[in-house]
Design a protein around this motif. Structure first.
Motif, PDB file in Angstrom:
ATOM      1  N   SER A  57      -6.243 -51.522  -6.330  1.00  0.00           N
ATOM      2  CA  SER A  57      -7.532 -52.066  -7.178  1.00  0.00           C
ATOM      3  C   SER A  57      -7.886 -50.789  -6.295  1.00  0.00           C
ATOM      4  N   VAL A  58      -7.532 -50.024  -5.405  1.00  0.00           N
ATOM      5  CA  VAL A  58      -7.689 -48.460  -4.974  1.00  0.00           C
ATOM      6  C   VAL A  58      -7.522 -47.547  -5.827  1.00  0.00           C
ATOM      7  N   ARG A  59      -5.386 -47.837  -6.214  1.00  0.00           N
ATOM      8  CA  ARG A  59      -4.868 -46.976  -6.370  1.00  0.00           C
ATOM      9  C   ARG A  59      -5.218 -46.229  -7.374  1.00  0.00           C
ATOM     10  N   ARG A  60      -5.476 -47.308  -8.412  1.00  0.00           N
ATOM     11  CA  ARG A  60      -6.478 -47.661  -9.914  1.00  0.00           C
ATOM     12  C   ARG A  60      -7.632 -46.364  -9.569  1.00  0.00           C
ATOM     13  N   ALA A  61      -8.406 -46.270  -8.178  1.00  0.00           N
ATOM     14  CA  ALA A  61      -9.506 -45.226  -8.492  1.00  0.00           C
ATOM     15  C   ALA A  61      -9.165 -44.609  -8.609  1.00  0.00           C
ATOM     16  N   ILE A  62      -8.255 -43.699  -7.396  1.00  0.00           N
ATOM     17  CA  ILE A  62      -8.286 -42.847  -6.724  1.00  0.00           C
ATOM     18  C   ILE A  62      -6.978 -41.354  -7.754  1.00  0.00           C
ATOM     19  N   VAL A  63      -6.744 -41.881  -8.767  1.00  0.00           N
ATOM     20  CA  VAL A  63      -5.615 -42.252  -9.678  1.00  0.00           C
ATOM     21  C   VAL A  63      -4.550 -40.854  -9.130  1.00  0.00           C
ATOM     22  N   PHE A  64      -4.775 -39.993  -7.757  1.00  0.00           N
ATOM     23  CA  PHE A  64      -3.776 -40.010  -7.473  1.00  0.00           C
ATOM     24  C   PHE A  64      -2.779 -40.216  -5.896  1.00  0.00           C
ATOM     25  N   HIS A  65      -2.213 -39.843  -5.998  1.00  0.00           N
ATOM     26  CA  HIS A  65      -0.922 -40.716  -5.080  1.00  0.00           C
ATOM     27  C   HIS A  65      -1.993 -39.845  -3.766  1.00  0.00           C
ATOM     28  N   PRO A  66      -1.953 -40.628  -1.993  1.00  0.00           N
ATOM     29  CA  PRO A  66      -3.037 -40.411  -1.382  1.00  0.00           C
ATOM     30  C   PRO A  66      -2.695 -39.066  -0.912  1.00  0.00           C
ATOM     31  N   MET A  67      -1.632 -38.521  -0.375  1.00  0.00           N
ATOM     32  CA  MET A  67      -0.753 -37.060   0.371  1.00  0.00           C
ATOM     33  C   MET A  67      -0.534 -36.641  -0.689  1.00  0.00           C
ATOM     34  N   GLY A  68      -0.633 -36.486  -2.013  1.00  0.00           N
ATOM     35  CA  GLY A  68      -1.733 -35.386  -3.180  1.00  0.00           C
ATOM     36  C   GLY A  68      -2.073 -34.798  -2.959  1.00  0.00           C
ATOM     37  N   ILE A  69      -3.285 -35.655  -2.975  1.00  0.00           N
ATOM     38  CA  ILE A  69      -4.781 -35.900  -2.551  1.00  0.00           C
ATOM     39  C   ILE A  69      -4.427 -34.647  -0.951  1.00  0.00           C
ATOM     40  N   SER A  70      -3.920 -34.978  -0.047  1.00  0.00           N
ATOM     41  CA  SER A  70      -3.704 -34.545   0.856  1.00  0.00           C
ATOM     42  C   SER A  70      -3.340 -32.674   1.116  1.00  0.00           C
ATOM     43  N   GLY A  71      -2.584 -32.548   0.037  1.00  0.00           N
ATOM     44  CA  GLY A  71      -1.053 -31.335  -0.099  1.00  0.00           C
ATOM     45  C   GLY A  71      -2.268 -30.623  -0.790  1.00  0.00           C
ATOM     46  N   PHE A  72      -3.047 -31.077  -1.241  1.00  0.00           N
ATOM     47  CA  PHE A  72      -3.998 -30.017  -2.605  1.00  0.00           C
ATOM     48  C   PHE A  72      -5.209 -30.013  -1.193  1.00  0.00           C
ATOM     49  N   GLY A  73      -5.906 -30.334  -0.325  1.00  0.00           N
ATOM     50  CA  GLY A  73      -6.413 -30.310   0.569  1.00  0.00           C
ATOM     51  C   GLY A  73      -6.129 -29.201   1.451  1.00  0.00           C
ATOM     52  N   LEU A  74      -4.824 -28.848   1.442  1.00  0.00           N
ATOM     53  CA  LEU A  74      -4.189 -27.956   2.551  1.00  0.00           C
ATOM     54  C   LEU A  74      -4.211 -26.829   2.026  1.00  0.00           C
ATOM     55  N   PHE A  75      -3.576 -27.348   0.424  1.00  0.00           N
ATOM     56  CA  PHE A  75      -3.361 -25.714   0.232  1.00  0.00           C
ATOM     57  C   PHE A  75      -5.683 -24.704  -0.001  1.00  0.00           C
ATOM     58  N   LEU A  76      -5.887 -25.458  -0.424  1.00  0.00           N
ATOM     59  CA  LEU A  76      -7.455 -24.993  -0.767  1.00  0.00           C
ATOM     60  C   LEU A  76      -7.645 -24.911   0.197  1.00  0.00           C
ATOM     61  N   GLY A  77      -7.783 -25.089   1.842  1.00  0.00           N
ATOM     62  CA  GLY A  77      -8.251 -24.742   2.837  1.00  0.00           C
ATOM     63  C   GLY A  77      -7.462 -23.317   3.188  1.00  0.00           C
ATOM     64  N   ALA A  78      -6.070 -23.039   3.063  1.00  0.00           N
ATOM     65  CA  ALA A  78      -5.624 -21.646   2.870  1.00  0.00           C
ATOM     66  C   ALA A  78      -5.913 -21.154   2.344  1.00  0.00           C
ATOM     67  N   ILE A  79      -5.578 -21.608   1.464  1.00  0.00           N
ATOM     68  CA  ILE A  79      -6.897 -19.962   0.056  1.00  0.00           C
ATOM     69  C   ILE A  79      -8.079 -19.911  -0.159  1.00  0.00           C
TER      70      ILE A  79
END
Length: 139
Positions: A57-79
């Motif tokens: 149910s958590v995986r359905r709720a967050i939609v994206f893979h948690p490491m994908g979320i983490s990678g996007f956050g790293l990209f956003l921090g660098a941007i």
């Protein structure tokens, strides 16, 4: 610990914790809080939801893979540091954009973008660890 009371209250508690984590994230540049603390609160809410309702149910709720979320956050921090190059300033120098929105002064900044990136990195990394531990525990 999947009692009927905990399963019933976990979604509401998780939603309240996510709202509080966003509050902590947005107030963090000028007052105590920020991306790291907000991310820890949000990851804790996902862990509580996972304990109460299951990992699926958590995986359905967050939609994206948690490491994908983490990678996007790293990209956003660098941007967040790149606008300083436009003004020929050192990397990660703060830039501000101020405008009026329905008679309210809104100030957006690159530190806010960086804080959102940190928030996403923490949520993704801690959630990935918590979900992996909970999956192993339930097997």
């Amino acid at each position: 610990m999947r009692t009927i009371i905990f399963r019933t209250i976990a979604p509401y508690l998780a939603a309240l914790m996510v709202l509080f984590s966003i509050f902590v994230l947005l107030r963090g540049h000028n007052e105590p809080g920020g991306g790291f603390i907000g991310g820890l609160i949000a990851a804790s809410s996902l862990a509580i939801y996972g304990i109460g309702c299951g990992v699926a149910s958590v995986r359905r709720a967050i939609v994206f893979h948690p490491m994908g979320i983490s990678g996007f956050g790293l990209f956003l921090g660098a941007i967040a540091g790149l606008p300083s190059f436009v003004y020929r300033q050192p990397f990660m120098t703060s830039q501000w954009l101020e405008f009026k929105f329905f008679d309210v002064d809104v100030a957006l900044s690159t530190p806010l973008v960086f804080d959102i990136g940190v928030y996403l990195v923490v949520v993704g990394a801690i959630s990935s660890i918590a979900l992996a531990l909970e999956e192993r525990e339930s097997d």
